[in-house]
Design an enzyme around this catalytic site. Structure first.
Site, PDB file in Angstrom:
ATOM      1  N   GLU A 131       0.859  -1.186   0.000  1.00 54.02           N
ATOM      2  CA  GLU A 131       0.000   0.000   0.000  1.00 54.02           C
ATOM      3  C   GLU A 131       0.894   1.234   0.000  1.00 54.02           C
ATOM      4  OE1 GLU A 131      -2.591  -0.278   3.378  1.00 54.02           O
ATOM      5  OE2 GLU A 131      -3.493  -2.152   2.669  1.00 54.02           O
ATOM      6  N   ALA A 134       2.535   1.317   3.249  1.00 52.25           N
ATOM      7  CA  ALA A 134       2.999   0.036   3.802  1.00 52.25           C
ATOM      8  C   ALA A 134       3.662  -0.788   2.707  1.00 52.25           C
ATOM      9  CB  ALA A 134       1.826  -0.734   4.418  1.00 52.25           C
ATOM     10  N   GLN A 375      29.326  -1.513 -19.725  1.00 47.80           N
ATOM     11  CA  GLN A 375      30.717  -1.042 -19.803  1.00 47.80           C
ATOM     12  C   GLN A 375      31.486  -1.785 -20.892  1.00 47.80           C
ATOM     13  OE1 GLN A 375      31.373   1.507 -18.051  1.00 47.80           O
ATOM     14  NE2 GLN A 375      33.507   1.751 -18.649  1.00 47.80           N
ATOM     15  N   GLU A 402       9.588  -7.801  -3.658  1.00 49.55           N
ATOM     16  CA  GLU A 402       9.686  -9.041  -2.850  1.00 49.55           C
ATOM     17  C   GLU A 402      10.688  -8.868  -1.710  1.00 49.55           C
ATOM     18  OE1 GLU A 402       8.576 -12.573  -3.600  1.00 49.55           O
ATOM     19  OE2 GLU A 402       7.077 -11.844  -5.013  1.00 49.55           O
ATOM     20  N   GLY A 403      10.696  -7.683  -1.125  1.00 46.22           N
ATOM     21  CA  GLY A 403      11.624  -7.369  -0.040  1.00 46.22           C
ATOM     22  C   GLY A 403      12.866  -6.695  -0.585  1.00 46.22           C
TER      23      GLY A 403
HETATM   24  C1  FAD Z   1       7.416  -3.195 -10.366  1.00 48.09           C
HETATM   25  C2  FAD Z   1       6.910  -3.533  -9.001  1.00 48.09           C
HETATM   26  C3  FAD Z   1       6.090  -4.637  -8.828  1.00 48.09           C
HETATM   27  C4  FAD Z   1       5.569  -4.945  -7.571  1.00 48.09           C
HETATM   28  N1  FAD Z   1       4.683  -5.982  -7.441  1.00 48.09           N
HETATM   29  C5  FAD Z   1       4.047  -6.141  -6.259  1.00 48.09           C
HETATM   30  C6  FAD Z   1       2.977  -7.092  -6.143  1.00 48.09           C
HETATM   31  O1  FAD Z   1       2.635  -7.791  -7.104  1.00 48.09           O
HETATM   32  N2  FAD Z   1       2.322  -7.174  -4.960  1.00 48.09           N
HETATM   33  C7  FAD Z   1       2.659  -6.397  -3.887  1.00 48.09           C
HETATM   34  O2  FAD Z   1       2.020  -6.518  -2.853  1.00 48.09           O
HETATM   35  N3  FAD Z   1       3.665  -5.504  -3.952  1.00 48.09           N
HETATM   36  C8  FAD Z   1       4.365  -5.353  -5.115  1.00 48.09           C
HETATM   37  N4  FAD Z   1       5.369  -4.411  -5.210  1.00 48.09           N
HETATM   38  C9  FAD Z   1       5.714  -3.607  -4.048  1.00 48.09           C
HETATM   39  C10 FAD Z   1       7.084  -3.926  -3.477  1.00 48.09           C
HETATM   40  O3  FAD Z   1       7.064  -5.158  -2.811  1.00 48.09           O
HETATM   41  C11 FAD Z   1       7.518  -2.749  -2.573  1.00 48.09           C
HETATM   42  O4  FAD Z   1       7.829  -1.682  -3.424  1.00 48.09           O
HETATM   43  C12 FAD Z   1       8.692  -3.098  -1.680  1.00 48.09           C
HETATM   44  O5  FAD Z   1       8.314  -4.000  -0.696  1.00 48.09           O
HETATM   45  C13 FAD Z   1       9.305  -1.872  -1.022  1.00 48.09           C
HETATM   46  O6  FAD Z   1       8.343  -1.094  -0.383  1.00 48.09           O
HETATM   47  P1  FAD Z   1       8.325   0.487  -0.643  1.00 48.09           P
HETATM   48  O7  FAD Z   1       8.388   0.688  -2.104  1.00 48.09           O
HETATM   49  O8  FAD Z   1       7.202   1.082   0.107  1.00 48.09           O
HETATM   50  O9  FAD Z   1       9.684   1.022  -0.057  1.00 48.09           O
HETATM   51  P2  FAD Z   1       9.928   1.505   1.452  1.00 48.09           P
HETATM   52  O10 FAD Z   1       9.487   0.461   2.392  1.00 48.09           O
HETATM   53  O11 FAD Z   1       9.378   2.884   1.617  1.00 48.09           O
HETATM   54  O12 FAD Z   1      11.506   1.580   1.485  1.00 48.09           O
HETATM   55  C14 FAD Z   1      12.256   2.693   0.999  1.00 48.09           C
HETATM   56  C15 FAD Z   1      13.726   2.468   1.326  1.00 48.09           C
HETATM   57  O13 FAD Z   1      13.879   2.380   2.755  1.00 48.09           O
HETATM   58  C16 FAD Z   1      14.516   1.168   3.094  1.00 48.09           C
HETATM   59  N5  FAD Z   1      14.010   0.660   4.377  1.00 48.09           N
HETATM   60  C17 FAD Z   1      12.729   0.551   4.785  1.00 48.09           C
HETATM   61  N6  FAD Z   1      12.666   0.020   6.016  1.00 48.09           N
HETATM   62  C18 FAD Z   1      13.930  -0.226   6.388  1.00 48.09           C
HETATM   63  C19 FAD Z   1      14.542  -0.790   7.551  1.00 48.09           C
HETATM   64  N7  FAD Z   1      13.828  -1.219   8.604  1.00 48.09           N
HETATM   65  N8  FAD Z   1      15.886  -0.879   7.598  1.00 48.09           N
HETATM   66  C20 FAD Z   1      16.640  -0.440   6.543  1.00 48.09           C
HETATM   67  N9  FAD Z   1      16.138   0.083   5.426  1.00 48.09           N
HETATM   68  C21 FAD Z   1      14.801   0.193   5.359  1.00 48.09           C
HETATM   69  C22 FAD Z   1      14.178   0.226   1.960  1.00 48.09           C
HETATM   70  O14 FAD Z   1      15.086  -0.860   1.877  1.00 48.09           O
HETATM   71  C23 FAD Z   1      14.259   1.146   0.758  1.00 48.09           C
HETATM   72  O15 FAD Z   1      15.584   1.309   0.366  1.00 48.09           O
HETATM   73  C24 FAD Z   1       5.920  -4.141  -6.460  1.00 48.09           C
HETATM   74  C25 FAD Z   1       6.778  -3.045  -6.633  1.00 48.09           C
HETATM   75  C26 FAD Z   1       7.244  -2.726  -7.873  1.00 48.09           C
HETATM   76  C27 FAD Z   1       8.106  -1.497  -8.032  1.00 48.09           C
END
Ligand code: FAD
Length: 422
Positions: A131, A134, A375, A402-403
Site C-alpha cells: 500500500e 505500507a 561497460q 519481494e523485499g
Molecule cells: C514493479 C513492481 C512490482 C511490484 N509488485 C508487487 C505485487 O505484485 N504485490 C505487492 O504486494 N507488492 C508489489 N510491489 C511492491 C514492493 O514489494 C515494494 O515496493 C517493496 O516491498 C518496497 O516497499 P516500498 O516501495 O514502500 O519502499 P519503502 O518500504 O518505503 O523503502 C524505501 C527504502 O527504505 C529502506 N528501508 C525501509 N525500512 C527499512 C529498515 N527497517 N531498515 C533499513 N532500510 C529500510 C528500503 O530498503 C528502501 O531502500 C511491487 C513493486 C514494484 C516497483
C-alpha cells in the site's frame, strides 16, 4: 549411502532445454517491442498457454519436483529471454502462492485453476499486499476487511499499490487488516474474483497504471477496493481458523501489555503476507540470475569480436577480468538460489536466512553484471540498439520488490545473530 550430485537429472535437463527454446524463439525476438509498448504481452501469454508453458498443469509439475530445482530452472531460462515478459508469465504464481499458503483444500481446488484459465481464454492472477504507506513494513496495512454477519460477507476497503497484474487479473488475492491493533497478526488473505471487478463504483477496480524504469512489459498498477463485498467463503483458510488465530494474537498482545514473555507463535510464520514471500524468494532470485546470465553471455561474445587498437577488446585484462567476475557471480548466485529452493522444498528451515540470501545476492549480482555489460559494450551498451541497457533497467527491480535488499539483510542478520535488530 546415496551420493551427492550437482548434475541435473534427465527430466530437469529436458525441461531446461524446452523453456530455453521458448525463451529464445518466442520471447527474445519481441522483448524490445513489448518493453517499448509498456503493455501486457497477451499474444506471448497465449502462445505460452498453447505450448503448455502457461497452465496450472505446467506449474504443478514444476512445483512437484522433489528436489525443488525445477522452479529456479524455469525462472532462469524464461527471464534469460526477457524479464518483463517473464514476469507477465509468472506474475500469476504470486497470487497462486497466496492461495496455496493460506487456503483450504476446497479453496485451492476452486480458485487456483481460475488463476490460469485455459489456452483459449487465458487469465491472470495478482497478489495485492503493498500500500502507499505500507511497503517494507506490511504490519501497517490500512486496507480493512470487516465481516458482515447478517449477509455472511466480507467488506473490503482500501488502496493497494504497485500490484503486478493489478486490475487486469481475474483473481486478486488481497491481504487486509481485520484487527488493525494486532498489526500483522490481525491480517488475513481474501480472494476476489472477476465478478467483483468494476470499471467504476463499488467493488475492485484498477487505479493508476505505473510507467516504470524496467520490466515494462509487466503491468503494475494500483488496485482500489471500494465497499468490495465478497462471500464469507472467500476468506482464505476460513473463519474458524481466523477466529482462533485472532484469539491467540489477542492473548499474546495482552501478555505483552502485562510485561510477560508471550508464548511462542503456533502459526507457520505468523503473518499471511510473509508466508507467501518467504516461499517465493529463491525463484525470484533465479529470475535475476536469468537476467544476469543474458547480459554476461552477450558481453562475452561482444568482447571477442569488437576490436580496438588492432585486437579484440577481450585481450585486455581489464575486460577479461570483468567478464571473469561476471561469470563467477552469476554461478554463485545460481548456487545460492538452488540451495534455498532445495531447502524450501525439503522443509529445511532457513536458519541463516538462506531464502533471503539467494534473492539478495542474485538481485545485486544482476544489477552489477548488467552494469558491467554496458561497460563492456561501451557506447553501444548505452543505446537501445543493444539489449544490455534494457537488462540493466530490468535488473534494478530485484533490489526492490519481494523485499528490498535492506530488508533481506535485516532478515539474514536477525537469523544469524538471534538479535532483534530494529
Ligand atoms: C514493479 C513492481 C512490482 C511490484 N509488485 C508487487 C505485487 O505484485 N504485490 C505487492 O504486494 N507488492 C508489489 N510491489 C511492491 C514492493 O514489494 C515494494 O515496493 C517493496 O516491498 C518496497 O516497499 P516500498 O516501495 O514502500 O519502499 P519503502 O518500504 O518505503 O523503502 C524505501 C527504502 O527504505 C529502506 N528501508 C525501509 N525500512 C527499512 C529498515 N527497517 N531498515 C533499513 N532500510 C529500510 C528500503 O530498503 C528502501 O531502500 C511491487 C513493486 C514494484 C516497483
Amino acid at each position: 549411502m546415496s551420493g551427492f550430485t550437482m548434475q541435473l537429472n534427465e527430466d530437469q535437463q529436458t525441461l531446461q532445454k524446452w523453456v530455453h527454446e521458448f525463451a529464445e524463439n518466442v520471447v527474445r525476438p519481441v522483448a524490445s517491442e513489448w518493453d517499448e509498448r509498456e503493455e501486457t504481452p497477451w499474444p506471448v501469454i497465449q502462445e505460452a498457454a498453447k505450448a503448455g508453458l502457461y497452465s496450472l498443469d505446467f506449474f504443478a509439475n514444476v512445483w512437484g519436483d522433489e528436489t525443488g530445482i525445477s522452479l529456479p530452472l524455469v525462472m532462469e531460462e524464461l527471464f534469460w529471454g526477457d524479464a518483463g515478459i517473464g514476469l507477465s508469465l509468472v506474475g500469476t504464481t504470486l497470487g497462486v502462492a497466496g492461495i496455496l499458503a493460506n487456503g483450504t483444500m476446497d479453496q485451492i481446488g476452486e480458485w487456483v485453476p481460475r488463476c490460469f484459465g485455459d489456452e483459449n481464454d487465458v487469465k491472470l492472477a495478482a497478489l495485492a499486499v503493498s500500500e502507499p504507506n505500507a511497503g517494507s513494513d506490511v504490519s501497517g496495512l490500512r486496507t480493512r476487511a470487516v465481516y458482515d454477519e447478517k449477509t455472511d460477507e466480507w467488506v473490503l476497503n482500501g488502496v493497494k499499490t504497485w500490484i503486478t497484474n493489478g486490475g487486469i487479473a481475474d483473481v486478486h488475492v488481497v491481504v487486509a487488516s481485520v484487527e488493525p491493533e494486532l498489526k500483522a497478526r490481525g491480517q488475513a488473505s481474501f480472494v476476489v474474483g472477476p465478478e467483483h471487478k468494476v470499471a467504476d463504483g463499488v467493488g475492485l477496480r484498477m487505479g493508476q497504471k505505473f510507467q516504470k524504469h524496467g520490466i515494462r512489459a509487466s503491468h503494475t498498477s494500483e488496485v482500489i477496493l471500494d465497499e468490495c463485498r465478497i462471500p464469507g467463503s472467500q476468506l482464505l483458510g476460513g473463519k474458524d481458523k481466523l477466529d482462533e488465530r485472532l484469539a491467540r494474537a489477542r492473548e499474546r498482545a495482552a501478555a505483552v501489555a502485562r510485561g510477560e514473555q508471550p508464548a511462542a507463535s503456533k502459526s507457520k510464520g505468523g503473518q499471511a503476507a510473509m508466508a507467501t514471500f518467504e516461499a517465493s524468494r529463491p525463484s525470484v532470485g533465479a529470475q535475476a540470475v536469468g537476467i544476469a546470465r543474458a547480459a554476461y553471455e552477450y558481453a562475452l561474445e561482444y568482447a571477442k569480436t569488437r576490436e580496438q587498437f588492432g585486437r579484440p577488446i577481450i585481450q585486455n585484462q581489464a575486460i577479461a577480468f570483468m567478464l571473469a567476475d561476471m561469470r563467477m557471480k552469476v554461478d554463485a548466485a545460481r548456487l545460492l538460489t538452488w540451495r534455498a529452493a532445495w531447502m524450501g522444498k525439503n522443509g529445511i528451515p532457513f536458519t541463516a536466512g538462506e531464502g533471503s540470501m539467494s534473492k539478495l545476492f542474485a538481485g545485486e549480482t544482476a544489477v552489477e553484471v548488467t552494469e558491467k555489460a554496458i561497460q563492456v559494450l561501451g557506447g553501444n551498451g548505452y543505446t537501445r540498439e543493444y539489449p544490455v541497457e534494457r537488462w540493466h533497467r530490468d535488473a534494478k527491480i530485484y533490489t526492490i520488490f519481494e523485499g528490498t535488499s535492506e530488508i533481506q539483510r535485516l532478515i539474514i542478520s536477525r537469523a544469524i545473530s538471534g538479535v532483534q535488530i530494529p
